[in-house]
Design a protein around this motif. Structure first.
Motif, short mmCIF file in Angstrom:
data_model
loop_
_atom_site.label_atom_id
_atom_site.label_comp_id
_atom_site.label_asym_id
_atom_site.label_seq_id
_atom_site.Cartn_x
_atom_site.Cartn_y
_atom_site.Cartn_z
N VAL A 48 -75.52 -70.02 34.91
CA VAL A 48 -75.86 -70.03 33.48
C VAL A 48 -76.93 -68.97 33.18
O VAL A 48 -76.85 -68.24 32.18
N GLN A 49 -77.92 -68.88 34.04
CA GLN A 49 -79.00 -67.91 33.81
C GLN A 49 -78.48 -66.47 33.85
O GLN A 49 -78.97 -65.61 33.11
N LEU A 50 -77.47 -66.21 34.69
CA LEU A 50 -76.89 -64.86 34.76
C LEU A 50 -75.96 -64.60 33.58
O LEU A 50 -75.82 -63.46 33.13
N ALA A 51 -75.33 -65.66 33.08
CA ALA A 51 -74.41 -65.48 31.96
C ALA A 51 -75.15 -65.12 30.68
O ALA A 51 -74.60 -64.41 29.82
N GLU A 52 -76.36 -65.61 30.54
CA GLU A 52 -77.09 -65.41 29.29
C GLU A 52 -77.33 -63.92 28.98
O GLU A 52 -77.13 -63.49 27.84
N PRO A 53 -77.79 -63.08 29.96
CA PRO A 53 -77.94 -61.65 29.64
C PRO A 53 -76.63 -60.98 29.23
O PRO A 53 -76.61 -60.12 28.34
N VAL A 54 -75.54 -61.37 29.90
CA VAL A 54 -74.23 -60.79 29.56
C VAL A 54 -73.84 -61.16 28.13
O VAL A 54 -73.38 -60.32 27.34
N LEU A 55 -74.02 -62.44 27.80
CA LEU A 55 -73.67 -62.90 26.46
C LEU A 55 -74.59 -62.28 25.41
O LEU A 55 -74.16 -61.97 24.28
N PHE A 56 -75.86 -62.10 25.78
CA PHE A 56 -76.81 -61.46 24.88
C PHE A 56 -76.33 -60.05 24.54
O PHE A 56 -76.29 -59.63 23.37
N GLY A 57 -75.96 -59.32 25.58
CA GLY A 57 -75.46 -57.96 25.36
C GLY A 57 -74.18 -57.94 24.55
O GLY A 57 -73.97 -57.07 23.68
N ALA A 58 -73.29 -58.91 24.80
CA ALA A 58 -72.03 -58.98 24.05
C ALA A 58 -72.29 -59.25 22.57
O ALA A 58 -71.61 -58.69 21.69
N VAL A 59 -73.26 -60.10 22.27
CA VAL A 59 -73.61 -60.39 20.88
C VAL A 59 -74.13 -59.13 20.20
O VAL A 59 -73.76 -58.80 19.05
N VAL A 60 -75.01 -58.38 20.90
CA VAL A 60 -75.58 -57.15 20.33
C VAL A 60 -74.47 -56.15 20.03
O VAL A 60 -74.42 -55.53 18.95
N ASP A 61 -73.54 -55.99 20.99
CA ASP A 61 -72.45 -55.04 20.78
C ASP A 61 -71.55 -55.49 19.63
O ASP A 61 -71.10 -54.67 18.81
N ALA A 62 -71.27 -56.79 19.55
CA ALA A 62 -70.41 -57.30 18.48
C ALA A 62 -71.06 -57.09 17.12
O ALA A 62 -70.40 -56.67 16.15
N LEU A 63 -72.35 -57.33 17.03
CA LEU A 63 -73.04 -57.15 15.76
C LEU A 63 -73.13 -55.68 15.38
O LEU A 63 -72.99 -55.32 14.19
N SER A 64 -73.38 -54.84 16.39
CA SER A 64 -73.48 -53.40 16.09
C SER A 64 -72.14 -52.82 15.63
O SER A 64 -72.09 -51.85 14.88
N LYS A 65 -71.04 -53.42 16.08
CA LYS A 65 -69.70 -52.98 15.68
C LYS A 65 -69.16 -53.79 14.51
O LYS A 65 -68.00 -53.61 14.11
N GLN A 66 -69.99 -54.74 14.02
CA GLN A 66 -69.61 -55.61 12.91
C GLN A 66 -68.35 -56.42 13.24
O GLN A 66 -67.46 -56.61 12.41
N GLU A 67 -68.31 -56.87 14.50
CA GLU A 67 -67.21 -57.72 14.94
C GLU A 67 -67.67 -59.18 14.95
O GLU A 67 -68.87 -59.45 15.03
N PRO A 68 -66.73 -60.17 14.93
CA PRO A 68 -67.12 -61.59 14.96
C PRO A 68 -67.88 -61.92 16.24
O PRO A 68 -67.46 -61.55 17.35
N ALA A 69 -69.02 -62.62 16.12
CA ALA A 69 -69.84 -62.98 17.29
C ALA A 69 -70.05 -64.48 17.40
O ALA A 69 -70.73 -64.95 18.32
N ALA A 70 -69.44 -65.23 16.48
CA ALA A 70 -69.68 -66.67 16.45
C ALA A 70 -69.24 -67.34 17.73
O ALA A 70 -69.94 -68.23 18.28
N TRP A 71 -68.05 -66.94 18.22
CA TRP A 71 -67.55 -67.60 19.42
C TRP A 71 -68.44 -67.31 20.63
O TRP A 71 -68.61 -68.15 21.52
N ILE A 72 -69.01 -66.09 20.66
CA ILE A 72 -69.92 -65.74 21.78
C ILE A 72 -71.19 -66.58 21.69
O ILE A 72 -71.68 -67.12 22.70
N ILE A 73 -71.71 -66.69 20.46
CA ILE A 73 -72.93 -67.49 20.27
C ILE A 73 -72.67 -68.95 20.61
O ILE A 73 -73.49 -69.63 21.24
N GLY A 74 -71.48 -69.45 20.22
CA GLY A 74 -71.12 -70.83 20.54
C GLY A 74 -71.03 -71.07 22.03
O GLY A 74 -71.52 -72.09 22.56
N LEU A 75 -70.40 -70.11 22.74
CA LEU A 75 -70.30 -70.23 24.20
C LEU A 75 -71.68 -70.19 24.83
O LEU A 75 -71.99 -70.94 25.77
N TRP A 76 -72.52 -69.30 24.29
CA TRP A 76 -73.90 -69.17 24.79
C TRP A 76 -74.64 -70.50 24.60
O TRP A 76 -75.32 -70.99 25.50
N ALA A 77 -74.52 -71.10 23.42
CA ALA A 77 -75.18 -72.38 23.16
C ALA A 77 -74.67 -73.47 24.08
O ALA A 77 -75.45 -74.29 24.60
#
Length: 594
Positions: A48-77
């Motif tokens: 879980v601790q290793l997954a969090e940086p990956v998901l963090f980066g995925a959220v940043v990329d999704a937001l920067s590209k204006q792509e949906p990030a809800a599912w990533i945030i939900g998985l992260w939560a």
């Protein structure tokens, strides 16, 4: 010059911290299933601790590209909540496991300590033995708790982080690898510089605690002889020696912290610099840079955690090693596997050519041969150091002879169980040997299952009832450490009551009436005469009133029997016994001579 560091029992080849750590973990073997479950949970937490940086980066990329990030945030939560639940579970269960195993280790060390011979305790000192048990078990608790709750997940996290980082970008992963190598190399270097010094520090620390225990245990002497300033100065000198050894270690650990902080700072700058360069070339996304920054922070935290554990392990290793040495100490008295209980004891005792020489000394007992029939009383007299107490220690198998054998009712005591042998012998020492418990509990040590009526009867026979009734709470009165709240005569009467309650067929009186005044001794002598009836009795005494009625007197000198016979025979033989009487070595009440 300050107090010298005393010799301490050490291994021929001290255990390394790594071996100590492995042996400590093996102590969890009785609960390996639970420990294994905690290990699996640690893997989950690390994941879980290793997954969090990956998901963090995925959220940043999704937001920067204006792509949906809800599912990533939900998985992260979801993963975050699962990690929190796993962490809480591991923390609680690991804490309980470590506490439980600590108390078991403390109990095992206690049981081992009380079985070791008196020579071990005399050489080590009671304060040192107590400190070894307490500090060793405390350090084991810390090691287990830290390993199960934190270090295992940290180590697993680092192992998993490397391939994950490489899979994203090998160039950025190289920076993390170099950081990990620097941390590891620095730790090994400082450990090599401090491990030997830590062993010396622990010896000085143990020396300080032993001195404190020794002085407090003799506080009456310290105050009576105005030793307050001298003892305080001596302790300060010992503390000075301790600090002189400790300061260089503290310096190395401080240097380690500074170098690690420096390496971490350089690594973070390198990650940002390399990330910016690769991003400018379109080879790395902003989200991936963010992930690597999070990886770096995670790695630095894990390395700091493991580094602190390594330093703490170096500090704990001598204390845990001392506990292991205590557990490994071999008792001088070993019960044979086929030993049989001594039953229906009549009290026929034979010493057959018995000799024991103390290591490194010319003292001991030599060629002891005598026989005591059931119900007889034998007195051992002689100058200090002549071997009287050693002779009776051999009878109780507190020591084993180098040569010869001791028989009770025709059975070699080396062939019988220690428990049955010692249950057959009741002892009253010069030092009453009382516990910081109630009067009733101290008497009941003679026979733990005895009812109140038996305890009261034993106290009456020992003529202790009169003073017990005056104490607050009577038999429930707690007498203080070593019976400090009682007079010498009262302490001795409690000890005699304890021996009366035991009702053993063999009785040993080691200066049993030495602490009593003439009037009290007269009362106790009546109780002892009643107690001696029908029992084989051994008496060590300096007062002639306790030996005049002995069936046989053995006179010892330099560990050998130089005279034997009745009082009248020896007093008229112009030998050592007669000279002791003439020199005032014994005092004879007039009533005894009449």
């Amino acid at each position: 010059m300050g107090p010298r560091l005393p010799a301490r029992r050490v291994r021929a080849k001290p255990m390394s911290p790594f071996k100590i750590y492995c042996r400590a973990l093996r102590l969890l073997a009785p609960e390996w299933r639970l420990a294994s479950a905690l290990a699996v949970a640690s893997v989950a937490i690390a994941t879980v601790q290793l997954a969090e940086p990956v998901l963090f980066g995925a959220v940043v990329d999704a937001l920067s590209k204006q792509e949906p990030a809800a599912w990533i945030i939900g998985l992260w939560a979801l993963l975050g909540l699962g990690g929190i639940a796993a962490s809480v579970t591991v923390a609680v269960i690991a804490d309980r496991l470590a506490h439980r195993r600590r108390l078991i280790a403390l109990s095992q060390a206690f049981e081992q300590a009380i079985t070791l011979p008196l020579s071990y305790h005399a050489a080590s000192g009671s304060g040192t033995v107590i400190g070894t048990v307490q500090r060793g078990s405390d350090e084991l608790f810390w090691l287990w708790l830290s390993s199960l709750r934190e270090q295992l997940s940290a180590l697993i996290g680092i192992v998993f982080l490397v391939p994950l980082a490489i899979s994203i970008d090998w160039r950025m992963a190289t920076i993390l690898g170099v950081l990990a190598v620097c941390f590891t190399a620095l730790n090994f270097f400082v450990i090599s510089k401090t491990s030997g010094g830590q062993m010396r520090v622990d010896r000085y620390h143990s020396n300080v605690l032993g001195r404190v225990g020794d002085v407090i245990g003799n506080v009456t002497i310290v105050q009576s002889y105005a030793r307050l300033v001298a003892e305080a100065d001596a302790l300060r000198a010992m503390i000075g020696q301790l600090l002189n050894e400790q300061y260089p270690l503290l310096t190395w650990w401080g240097i380690l912290t500074v170098l690690q902080r420096g390496a971490a700072t350089i690594a973070m700058i390198a990650i940002f610099a390399m990330g910016a360069y690769l991003s400018s070339r379109g080879e790395l996304t902003v989200g991936e840079i963010v992930s690597f920054v999070a990886f770096a922070n995670l790695l630095i935290g894990k390395l700091d955690q493991l580094s602190a554990f390594a330093v703490r392990m170096i500090q704990a290793a001598p204390k845990i090693a001392a506990l292991f040495e205590l557990l490994d100490e071999k008792s001088a008295i070993v019960e044979r596997p086929d030993a049989k209980p001594l039953v229906d004891v009549k009290g026929h005792v034979v010493f057959d050519d018995v000799s024991l020489k103390f290591p490194g000394s010319s003292q001991g007992v030599f060629d002891l041969t005598f026989e005591v029939n059931p119900g007889q009383t034998i007195a051992l007299v002689g100058p200090t150091g002549s071997g009287k107490t050693t002779t009776l220690a051999l009878l109780q198998r507190l020591r084993d002879p180098d040569r010869g054998r001791i028989l009770i009712d025709g059975h070699d005591i080396g062939d019988v169980t220690l428990s049955s042998l010692r249950h057959s012998i009741a002892v009253v020492f010069q030092d009453a040997g009382l516990f910081n418990r109630s009067i009733g509990e101290n008497i009941r040590i003679g026979r733990p299952g005895a009812d109140d009526a038996a305890v009261f009867h034993a106290a009456q026979l020992a003529e202790a009832e009169s003073f017990i009734s005056t104490k607050p709470g009577g038999y429930d009165y707690v007498i203080g450490e070593r019976g400090a709240s009682l007079s010498g005569g009262e302490r001795q009467r409690i000890a005699i009551a304890r021996a009366i309650l035991k009702d053993a067929p063999i009785l040993v009186l080691d200066e049993a009436t030495s602490a009593l005044d003439a009037e009290t001794e007269s009362r106790i002598k009546r109780a002892i005469d009643t107690l001696r009836s029908g029992r084989t009795t051994f008496i060590i005494a300096h007062r002639l009133s306790t030996v005049t009625q002995a069936d046989q007197i053995l006179v010892l000198e330099h560990g050998k029997i130089v005279e034997r016979g009745s009082y009248e025979e020896l007093a008229n033989a112009n030998g050592l016994f007669a000279r002791m009487v003439a020199a005032g070595g014994f005092t004879v009440p007039k009533a005894t001579l009449d």
